[in-house]
Design an enzyme around this catalytic site. Structure first.
Site, PDB file in Angstrom:
ATOM      1  N   PRO A  43       0.823  -1.207   0.000  1.00 29.46           N
ATOM      2  CA  PRO A  43       0.000   0.000   0.000  1.00 29.46           C
ATOM      3  C   PRO A  43       0.859   1.259   0.000  1.00 29.46           C
ATOM      4  O   PRO A  43       1.858   1.345   0.711  1.00 29.46           O
ATOM      5  CB  PRO A  43      -0.794  -0.102   1.308  1.00 29.46           C
ATOM      6  N   HIS A  44       0.473   2.205  -0.825  1.00 23.84           N
ATOM      7  CA  HIS A  44       1.191   3.478  -0.877  1.00 23.84           C
ATOM      8  C   HIS A  44       0.312   4.515  -1.551  1.00 23.84           C
ATOM      9  O   HIS A  44      -0.560   4.180  -2.344  1.00 23.84           O
ATOM     10  CB  HIS A  44       2.508   3.348  -1.645  1.00 23.84           C
ATOM     11  N   GLY A  45       0.563   5.772  -1.208  1.00 24.01           N
ATOM     12  CA  GLY A  45      -0.095   6.891  -1.853  1.00 24.01           C
ATOM     13  C   GLY A  45       0.964   7.753  -2.516  1.00 24.01           C
ATOM     14  O   GLY A  45       2.115   7.342  -2.661  1.00 24.01           O
TER      15      GLY A  45
END
Length: 154
Positions: free
Chosen positions: A67-69
Site C-alpha cells: 500500500p502506498h499513496g
C-alpha cells in the site's frame, strides 16, 4: 532510506496482526507510519481513494501488498511499515489474492518511490522462499535478521 533501517528506527513491524477487511489491514500499516511521524493520518484515506479509482493497484505478487499513496498525500519523510496477518484477506485482486503480507511505503518523491522503495522490496522477495520465511517470523528481530541475510546474499 533503507527498508531495514526504516523498520528498525520507526518500530514499524507488526506480526500476526488480526484484521477482518483489507481496509483494516491497510490501516494497521498506515497507523504504524503515523505513530512514527512518517505520514499524516490522511495518507490512509488517500490509499483508499486510490483503490476506489484504480482497483487494488498495490497487490503486487501472490500474498503481497504494498500500500502506498502519492508524496503530496501526507508524506512527511520516506519510510516503510511491515505487517503480517494471522489470516489472509481478499483484496479483490484476480491473480494475487489472498494477501497476508503488507509493506506500506511512504516516499517523499517519485524517484525515491521507484528506485529505493520498490527495488528493496523486489530484492527481498527475489528469493520466493522469503515469503514463507517472513510468514514464520514471530519477532521484530527475526524480520530484521531475514532482511540482513537477504541483503548480504545480494
Amino acid at each position: 532510506m533503507k527498508l531495514r533501517d526504516s523498520l528498525a528506527e520507526n518500530k514499524s513491524i507488526r506480526l500476526q496482526a488480526e484484521a477482518n477487511t483489507w481496509q483494516e489491514a491497510v490501516k494497521i500499516g498506515v497507523d504504524l507510519l503515523v505513530a512514527a511521524d512518517v505520514v499524516e493520518p490522511r495518507y490512509y484515506q488517500a490509499i483508499l481513494d486510490g483503490v476506489e479509482q484504480f482497483g487494488p493497484y498495490f497487490v503486487i505478487a501472490p500474498g503481497l501488498a504494498m500500500p502506498h499513496g502519492r508524496p503530496e498525500e501526507g508524506v512527511k519523510k520516506t519510510g516503510f511499515s511491515l505487517v503480517t496477518l494471522k489470516k489472509p484477506l481478499e483484496f479483490n485482486h484476480e491473480d494475487n489474492d489472498p494477501v497476508d503480507i503488507l509493506i506500506t511505503m511512504a516516499a517523499v518523491d517519485a524517484n525515491t518511490h521507484q528506485e529505493v522503495g520498490i527495488m528493496q522490496i523486489v530484492n527481498l522477495f527475489e528469493d520466493e522462499e522469503n515469503f514463507d520465511r517472513l510468514r514464520a517470523c514471530r519477532t521484530e528481530q527475526e524480520v530484521l535478521d531475514l532482511i540482513d541475510r537477504t541483503n548480504a546474499a545480494a
